[in-house]
Design a protein around this motif. Structure first.
Motif, short mmCIF file in Angstrom:
data_model
loop_
_atom_site.label_atom_id
_atom_site.label_comp_id
_atom_site.label_asym_id
_atom_site.label_seq_id
_atom_site.Cartn_x
_atom_site.Cartn_y
_atom_site.Cartn_z
N UNK A 269 25.13 14.69 23.32
CA UNK A 269 24.07 15.81 22.87
C UNK A 269 22.78 15.42 23.41
N UNK A 270 22.67 14.41 24.12
CA UNK A 270 21.46 13.98 25.16
C UNK A 270 21.67 14.77 26.29
N UNK A 271 21.00 15.60 26.44
CA UNK A 271 21.40 16.83 27.68
C UNK A 271 20.93 16.02 29.08
N UNK A 272 19.97 15.26 28.93
CA UNK A 272 19.59 14.94 30.34
C UNK A 272 20.30 13.56 30.61
N UNK A 273 20.56 12.91 29.70
CA UNK A 273 21.30 11.62 30.06
C UNK A 273 22.93 11.98 30.31
N UNK B 161 17.62 15.66 42.80
CA UNK B 161 18.03 15.18 41.51
C UNK B 161 17.23 15.55 40.73
N UNK B 162 16.03 15.45 40.50
CA UNK B 162 15.09 15.90 39.30
C UNK B 162 15.16 17.26 39.18
N UNK B 163 15.33 18.24 40.37
CA UNK B 163 15.33 19.59 39.87
C UNK B 163 16.58 19.82 39.40
N UNK B 164 17.72 19.17 39.98
CA UNK B 164 19.26 19.48 39.33
C UNK B 164 19.00 19.04 37.98
N UNK C 118 16.95 18.91 35.77
CA UNK C 118 16.00 20.03 34.94
C UNK C 118 16.75 21.01 34.90
N UNK C 119 17.49 21.80 35.63
CA UNK C 119 18.20 22.95 35.75
C UNK C 119 19.41 22.89 34.86
#
Length: 258
Positions: free
Chosen positions: A132-136, A152-155, A157-158
């Motif tokens: 449930x921790x989307x970014x991790x 990586x950062x943009x990926x 985020x998207x």
């Protein structure tokens, strides 16, 4: 002109094709694309994912029918989507005109430790523990599937936004994993023309899975020298170019035959 159905893999959806759809149009000249989500993913994230590939195929066939676009179809599919595409082509050969498989694996051609490399297991367990921790969770998926890191950062985020907007339930993810683990293809090659693409740098699925499949079915295989499991992400232009060249070669052989 044929319609190309696009099928992604485990917990991924149509938006994860990223730049590949434009590359298919611009490089390969493929205009008619019909991306379809597997049950439990994307548009169908609230649907209970089947625990077997055969039912996934039934779902996708119905979605294709309901789209109003007539077959037969060409299918471009990766990973779990490749298993579904293979089953579709083997069970309903009149419906599939051409098949491109990317970094897929299946019994009886590969062992379990090749189909899911042990080195990826700790990261996948961490993803499951922090589902449930989307970014991790997406960072873990990126780590084991992508070798192109400059975006990586943009990926993240998207992909995090995709996960938040249409989340795949943990139970659906486990059912998809179970379906993939159990899937066994017929030994005989699908009747349609077939291209296999793989990535030498795949850290999730051993590229030997693709090479064994190509050898068993006497199918052409092209291997990317550095990409990871998510080949369409890492090098969409190369992916589209391999498909363009294969289609051109196949059409040239047809012309020569007549």
């Amino acid at each position: 002109m044929s319609t190309w159905i696009l099928l992604r893999g485990l917990t991924r959806e149509t938006r994860h094709w990223g730049a590949l759809t434009d590359a298919l149009r611009d490089v390969a000249g493929i205009e008619h694309l019909l991306p379809i989500d597997l049950p439990g993913n994307g548009e169908f994230s609230t649907v209970r994912a089947p625990a077997n590939v055969a039912e996934m195929v039934d779902f996708v066939r119905l979605a294709a029918l309901q789209s109003g676009v007539p077959g037969p179809y060409c299918v471009l599919a990766m990973s779990l989507g490749g298993m579904a595409a293979t089953h579709w082509a083997q069970r309903h050969p009149a419906e599939i005109e051409r098949l491109v498989l990317i970094n897929t694996s299946m019994r009886p051609f590969s062992r379990v430790t090749e189909r899911l490399r042990p080195s990826a297991w700790p990261t996948l367990l961490d993803v499951a523990a922090h589902w449930r921790d989307a970014r991790r969770a997406e960072a873990g998926i990126h780590r084991v599937t992508c070798n192109r890191k400059e975006t990586l950062d943009a990926d993240l985020d998207a992909w995090s936004e995709i996960r938040r907007s249409r989340p795949v339930g943990r139970a659906n993810a486990l059912r998809q994993l179970w379906a993939a683990a159990r899937f066994t293809a017929d030994a005989a090659k699908p009747q349609c023309p077939l291209l296999i693409l793989s990535s030498r740098g795949d850290e999730l699925v051993d590229p030997s899975c693709s090479s064994r499949l190509a050898a068993a079915w006497h199918a052409p295989r092209r291997e990317h020298p550095w990409a990871g499991h998510d080949l369409p992400h890492d090098d969409p232009a190369w992916t589209a170019e391999q498909i363009r060249a294969w289609l051109a070669h196949y059409d040239a052989e047809l012309d020569a035959a007549f």
